[in-house]
Design an enzyme around this catalytic site. Structure first.
Site, PDB file in Angstrom:
ATOM      1  N   PRO A  87      34.765 -22.934 -13.333  1.00 33.45           N
ATOM      2  CA  PRO A  87      35.364 -24.258 -13.494  1.00 33.45           C
ATOM      3  C   PRO A  87      34.607 -25.341 -12.732  1.00 33.45           C
ATOM      4  CG  PRO A  87      36.704 -22.900 -12.035  1.00 33.45           C
ATOM      5  CD  PRO A  87      35.663 -22.005 -12.631  1.00 33.45           C
ATOM      6  N   GLU A 114      39.047 -14.386  -6.720  1.00 33.79           N
ATOM      7  CA  GLU A 114      38.970 -15.733  -6.159  1.00 33.79           C
ATOM      8  C   GLU A 114      37.629 -16.399  -6.433  1.00 33.79           C
ATOM      9  OE1 GLU A 114      40.659 -19.007  -4.335  1.00 33.79           O
ATOM     10  OE2 GLU A 114      41.571 -17.117  -4.976  1.00 33.79           O
ATOM     11  N   ARG A 152      26.957 -19.593 -33.382  1.00 38.00           N
ATOM     12  CA  ARG A 152      27.164 -20.198 -34.697  1.00 38.00           C
ATOM     13  C   ARG A 152      26.104 -21.248 -35.023  1.00 38.00           C
ATOM     14  NH1 ARG A 152      29.905 -24.689 -35.386  1.00 38.00           N
ATOM     15  NH2 ARG A 152      31.165 -23.844 -37.093  1.00 38.00           N
ATOM     16  N   ASP A 167      29.972 -30.349 -38.341  1.00 30.70           N
ATOM     17  CA  ASP A 167      31.065 -30.065 -37.413  1.00 30.70           C
ATOM     18  C   ASP A 167      31.446 -31.289 -36.604  1.00 30.70           C
ATOM     19  OD1 ASP A 167      31.105 -27.426 -38.150  1.00 30.70           O
ATOM     20  OD2 ASP A 167      29.827 -26.757 -36.499  1.00 30.70           O
TER      21      ASP A 167
END
Length: 244
Positions: A87, A114, A152, A167
């Site tokens: 993150p 963690e 893809r 897209d």
């Protein structure tokens, strides 16, 4: 492309990599995929991969000796990017996926618990990528998202030539509406332009549909989109309530 994932849970990838486009990419020889168990690189009989953090606090930390050994063993002498799903990384976007799709090989590292010992980042990680501003239990789901977004875009995977160019986000805009048969459903029909046979008008309608949907849902994207004077005029009409 060759993609290798280092994970504590290699079985999580079996379903995803055996279905839909991922299976087709592997079947066509366009993707070589392997999930490697980090525990295989532990040096003790208990296959310990984590330990308590120095300084106290909750959670467990992936050990640097085990994880760096795993990365170096998989990587070998080849020059391949080693990406930690985190993150704290740069956000995965269409542009990032397109960048990675040009590479012949990726090594993805899935954190867990963690997190990872900071020395792993310093010694063995070349990039960190996040799929959004939230925290998952581990990096496995994030790795699956990244793999799908990247694979893809490899030529030949989707089958339809240029499909990925239409897209959402491919050109800085969201996709506009799509329609298929039947021509009428519960009182709702198909826009006449789509059945007119006038290809130029169809493309113009689709482009305006993309502009309008982006204006409605992600106006922030318009600031960096490549727009013609006519398209900017259309957006101004939308702002003024003078266009459909």
């Amino acid at each position: 492309m060759k993609i290798e994932v280092l994970t504590l849970f290699p079985g999580m990838f079996s379903g995803v990599m055996s279905e839909s486009m991922m299976w087709k990419a592997r079947d066509r020889g366009l993707l070589d995929f392997a999930a490697r168990d980090i525990r295989d690189f532990a040096g003790d009989k208990h296959r310990q991969v984590d330990d308590t953090p120095y300084g106290g606090g909750g959670g467990m930390i992936l050990k640097p000796d085990v994880l760096v050994r795993a990365i170096e063993s998989v990587k070998g002498d080849a020059d391949a990017p080693v990406i930690l799903l985190s993150p704290q990384g740069r956000k995965l976007t269409h542009a990032v996926a397109a960048e990675l799709s040009q590479l012949p090989r990726l090594i993805l590292v899935c954190g867990h618990y963690e997190g990872v010992d900071e020395r792993v980042r310093e010694l063995a990680i070349s990039d960190e990528i996040s799929i959004g501003d939230y925290v998952l239990t581990g990096g496995e789901l994030a790795a699956m998202v990244l793999i799908d977004a990247v694979v893809r875009l490899i030529p030949g995977v989707l089958g339809a030539e240029g499909a990925q160019d239409r897209d959402s986000h491919a050109h800085g805009l969201l996709e506009g509406p799509h329609y298929t048969r039947p021509p009428e459903f519960r009182g709702l029909g198909v826009p006449a332009v789509l059945t007119s046979g006038h290809h130029a008008e169809v493309e113009r309608w689709r482009r305006r549909g993309a502009l309008k949907r982006t204006w409605q849902r992600r106006p922030d994207l318009l600031a960096s989109a490549a727009l013609s004077d006519d398209e900017r005029a259309y957006l101004a009409q939308l702002d003024a309530g003078e266009a459909d």
